[in-house]
Structures are given as C-alpha cells and as structure tokens.
Design a protein around this motif. Structure first.
Motif, PDB file in Angstrom:
ATOM      1  N   PHE A 110      -2.736  14.676  14.971  1.00  0.00           N
ATOM      2  CA  PHE A 110      -3.981  13.912  14.882  1.00  0.00           C
ATOM      3  C   PHE A 110      -3.748  12.462  14.454  1.00  0.00           C
ATOM      4  N   ASP A 111      -2.489  12.017  14.385  1.00  0.00           N
ATOM      5  CA  ASP A 111      -2.157  10.656  13.927  1.00  0.00           C
ATOM      6  C   ASP A 111      -2.815  10.345  12.590  1.00  0.00           C
ATOM      7  N   PRO A 112      -2.512  11.107  11.542  1.00  0.00           N
ATOM      8  CA  PRO A 112      -3.208  10.942  10.261  1.00  0.00           C
ATOM      9  C   PRO A 112      -2.869   9.616   9.583  1.00  0.00           C
ATOM     10  N   LEU A 113      -3.868   9.031   8.928  1.00  0.00           N
ATOM     11  CA  LEU A 113      -3.683   7.816   8.133  1.00  0.00           C
ATOM     12  C   LEU A 113      -4.394   7.996   6.799  1.00  0.00           C
ATOM     13  N   ILE A 114      -3.720   7.626   5.717  1.00  0.00           N
ATOM     14  CA  ILE A 114      -4.316   7.682   4.388  1.00  0.00           C
ATOM     15  C   ILE A 114      -5.069   6.379   4.152  1.00  0.00           C
ATOM     16  N   ALA A 115      -6.369   6.476   3.979  1.00  0.00           N
ATOM     17  CA  ALA A 115      -7.223   5.291   3.850  1.00  0.00           C
ATOM     18  C   ALA A 115      -7.889   5.293   2.476  1.00  0.00           C
ATOM     19  N   GLY A 116      -8.978   4.529   2.348  1.00  0.00           N
ATOM     20  CA  GLY A 116      -9.750   4.522   1.124  1.00  0.00           C
ATOM     21  C   GLY A 116      -9.172   3.611   0.050  1.00  0.00           C
ATOM     22  N   SER A 117      -9.532   3.873  -1.195  1.00  0.00           N
ATOM     23  CA  SER A 117      -9.185   2.994  -2.304  1.00  0.00           C
ATOM     24  C   SER A 117      -7.784   3.209  -2.834  1.00  0.00           C
ATOM     25  N   LEU A 118      -7.202   4.377  -2.592  1.00  0.00           N
ATOM     26  CA  LEU A 118      -5.910   4.700  -3.205  1.00  0.00           C
ATOM     27  C   LEU A 118      -4.778   3.786  -2.729  1.00  0.00           C
ATOM     28  N   PRO A 119      -4.614   3.514  -1.428  1.00  0.00           N
ATOM     29  CA  PRO A 119      -3.546   2.592  -1.029  1.00  0.00           C
ATOM     30  C   PRO A 119      -3.699   1.192  -1.613  1.00  0.00           C
ATOM     31  N   SER A 173       0.832  -1.208   0.000  1.00  0.00           N
ATOM     32  CA  SER A 173       0.000   0.000   0.000  1.00  0.00           C
ATOM     33  C   SER A 173       0.866   1.257   0.000  1.00  0.00           C
ATOM     34  N   VAL A 174       1.958   1.225   0.741  1.00  0.00           N
ATOM     35  CA  VAL A 174       2.896   2.359   0.743  1.00  0.00           C
ATOM     36  C   VAL A 174       3.412   2.618  -0.663  1.00  0.00           C
ATOM     37  N   ILE A 175       3.773   1.542  -1.362  1.00  0.00           N
ATOM     38  CA  ILE A 175       4.289   1.681  -2.725  1.00  0.00           C
ATOM     39  C   ILE A 175       3.239   2.293  -3.640  1.00  0.00           C
ATOM     40  N   HIS A 176       1.984   1.875  -3.514  1.00  0.00           N
ATOM     41  CA  HIS A 176       0.924   2.439  -4.346  1.00  0.00           C
ATOM     42  C   HIS A 176       0.793   3.944  -4.116  1.00  0.00           C
ATOM     43  N   ILE A 177       0.915   4.368  -2.870  1.00  0.00           N
ATOM     44  CA  ILE A 177       0.824   5.804  -2.566  1.00  0.00           C
ATOM     45  C   ILE A 177       2.037   6.531  -3.126  1.00  0.00           C
ATOM     46  N   GLU A 178       3.231   5.992  -2.911  1.00  0.00           N
ATOM     47  CA  GLU A 178       4.454   6.673  -3.348  1.00  0.00           C
ATOM     48  C   GLU A 178       4.569   6.730  -4.867  1.00  0.00           C
ATOM     49  N   GLU A 179       3.926   5.788  -5.570  1.00  0.00           N
ATOM     50  CA  GLU A 179       3.967   5.807  -7.035  1.00  0.00           C
ATOM     51  C   GLU A 179       2.986   6.817  -7.626  1.00  0.00           C
ATOM     52  N   ASN A 180       2.095   7.350  -6.803  1.00  0.00           N
ATOM     53  CA  ASN A 180       1.149   8.361  -7.268  1.00  0.00           C
ATOM     54  C   ASN A 180       1.826   9.732  -7.148  1.00  0.00           C
TER      55      ASN A 180
END
Length: 355
Positions: free
Chosen positions: A185-194, A159-166
């Motif tokens: 706020f301890d942010p986390l990227i969620a949803g379909s993108l990862p 999932s990290v790779i998918h985000i970093e490739e965007n």
C-alpha cells in the motif's frame, strides 16, 4: 581541514552538481526540498576527524549504526545557500568495510511531492539505481551522474531521525512488522510525530494507497469490491490484521469524492490510525500538509518550532497550529495545501518573522 575549507568544498560541490544537472536538463521544482548533502570518508580515522570538525560549528542530530557502520547527521547553524536552495543538514557515513571511498561530497538528497514512478518517468533518460526502493522505511530512488548522485526520498532526514529516536514506536513497528505487512500500500508515516510536534496521546498516522490491495491480495471474498478503489479489500485486510488489538475500530467515509477507510487500534500503549484511500500516498492531502510543515520548520527554525510546540500544548491540532502561527486565517487544511505549493523563496519569506 578547518570549517572554512569544509564549507568551501560544500559550496563547490553544489555549484558543480547544479551546473551539471542544468547542462543535462535535470531540474527540480521550486517547492521541492533539497534536504541534505552527504560527505563520504575513506577511513575510520577520517570519519572521526570529520565528525569532530562538524561538531565544532554545527549540531549533531544523530549518530546511529546502519549496516555495521556509523552514520552521523549534523545541522548547520547557518544553511548553505546555492541559487535559492537552502541546505542545513550534512550526513557523514563511516566507510563500509571492504568498500573503497574517496573523502569528499558524494551526493545530495531531495524530498519531492512526486511518486517514485512519476520520478522515473520524469527523468527516464537518466541512469538510475532502484535498489533503495526495496527498503520498508523511507525508500529511495537514485540518479547517477559522472561525479555525484541525486537521491529522492519521501521524508526528510530530520523527520526520519525524529521517528527513529522514538524507541517505543520503533519497537512497536518492529514487533508488528507493520511497514512490511503494509508494503503493497506504499505506507507513509505522517502527522505530528515526524515533525517532533506530537502531544500526549497523539496517534501514529499511517497513510495507505488502497489500490495496492487489488494487485496484492486474493479476491476470493464474497465481499470483494467490484470497483477499482480497493477500499473493500483494504478494509477486510486491515480488519483481519488488527481486529484483536485494543480499541480497534474501522470506519468508512467519503472525502473529496473519494472513498476512505480508517482503522484505529492501540498496540503496546501506542495509538495508531491507518488512513487508506485510492490515491498515491504522496498525493494525499495529509502528506502534502507534512511536506509544507517540514519546510516551514526548516525556514522558521527554533523560534517557530517552539511557537508550534506551545500551540500544540494549548490543544491546537497540527494544521491549525501551523496556520495560526503563520497568520493564515482560512480553513487550516486548505491553507496548508496552498503553502505546500509555494516556492522555497515564497515560504522562506512567509517565515521571516521567525528567522
């Protein structure tokens, strides 16, 4: 070294690591995700030779430069299996300049559904390294054993790779310095993108724990909340931060008897939706959905990923697409919460039609 020797070393590493963890009472929950193992190299020449070897029997997902050295991630065609755990990713870092490393497997990395504070309490008697918690994106908590280490992350490496490739997203996050600004706020990227299942116009979903506002920002505003949710402070903060961006909106809701604030805006053509509630981000339903979805994609492989892509192209929302693909006919949001607590063996069995 040849493929058989490399895999034999991997299996020996896993055997010895789990034996030592069992001996010391360091256990994983059956629904956690042993994400990948790391193979260290002692020289640049050995790094290149190992990358060439892995390229002969696995797929290179990414080779990126991190802090001045290259790191490659490979996905195995057939997972390494040890005592019910399936590991399909291998990370190979080039050696750091000025650092001495031995060739061989060094650590394994785990995705859990506990916060870092909960992990520290659970494993409080074990030696830990907390420097990785300072990272803005996908921080890590490390526990050190005699011959290896265990690192915990919130997000899987794939999932990290998918985000970093965007690249457009990464540029937008960097321009906004968004994760640093939201760090409290301890942010986390969620949803379909990862998950690499985004469709045209998909939001970038970011989860926040609104209680971070209570300890990080002043309460001088006359509108400051009198309860301990931090929702009002968070709403004020997000409005001040993003009100000047395109399509800005902020809404207040009540979900599962908890107050929620949702801020949306567009930046550099990318739509963002920020969801905050007074709950640890790793305990929020949207994150638990993602944890289930990551493992489903792992066990279902290319077939289920293609099926889900097709459903997303037909207009299915992410949770509904997963529930439909797995023939779960109840409320898709509830179904994903049930799947998240399934053991790896149960979830793998559920995905067997796609294996």
């Amino acid at each position: 070294m040849v493929e058989e020797q490399f895999k034999a070393e991997a299996k020996e590493f896993l055997h010895n690591a789990f034996m030592e963890m069992t001996r010391q009472g360091f256990f994983f929950e059956p629904h956690w995700h042993v994400d990948h193992i790391c193979y260290r190299t002692s020289t640049e020449e050995n790094y290149q030779a190992t990358v060439e070897l892995l390229s002969s029997f696995s797929t290179l997902l990414a080779e990126t430069q991190v802090n001045g050295r290259m790191i490659s991630t490979f996905k195995l065609e057939q997972s390494l299996c040890h005592d019910g755990w399936d590991i399909d990713l291998i990370e190979i870092p080039a050696p750091k300049k000025g650092r001495i490393h031995k060739d061989g497997f060094e650590h394994l990395e785990v995705v859990s559904d506990l916060s870092f504070s909960e992990l520290k309490e659970r494993y409080r008697s074990f030696t830990k390294i907390e420097t990785g918690l300072k990272k803005n994106f996908n921080p890590e908590l490390e526990f050190v054993f005699s011959d290896f280490a265990v690192k915990f992350h919130s997000l899987s490496l794939e999932s990290v790779i998918h985000i970093e490739e965007n690249i457009p997203l990464c540029n937008a996050l960097s321009s906004l310095n968004l994760l640093e600004r939201l760090r409290a706020f301890d942010p986390l990227i969620a949803g379909s993108l990862p998950l690499n299942l985004q469709s045209c116009g998909s939001d970038v979903d970011i989860l926040l724990d609104s209680r971070g506002a209570l300890t990080s920002f002043s309460h001088d505003s006359a509108e400051a909340a009198t309860d301990d949710s931090g929702i009002t402070e968070t709403s004020i903060f997000l409005t001040e931060l993003f009100h000047h961006f395109d399509d800005f909106q902020i809404k207040h809701r009540q979900i599962d008897q908890l107050p929620v604030v949702v801020a949306s805006f567009a930046f550099q053509g990318i739509p963002f939706e920020i969801f905050a509630q007074p709950l640890a981000t790793v305990n929020q339903n949207a994150w638990r959905h993602l944890l289930a979805e990551e493992r489903i994609l792992k066990f279902g492989g290319r077939k289920i990923h293609q099926r889900l892509k097709d459903l997303r192209d037909q207009g299915f929302k992410t949770e509904k697409a997963f529930a439909f693909a797995l023939h779960r006919h109840g409320d898709p949001f509830y179904e994903m919460l049930q799947l998240q607590k399934m053991s790896n063996a149960e979830l793998k069995n559920l995905c067997e039609d796609f294996l």
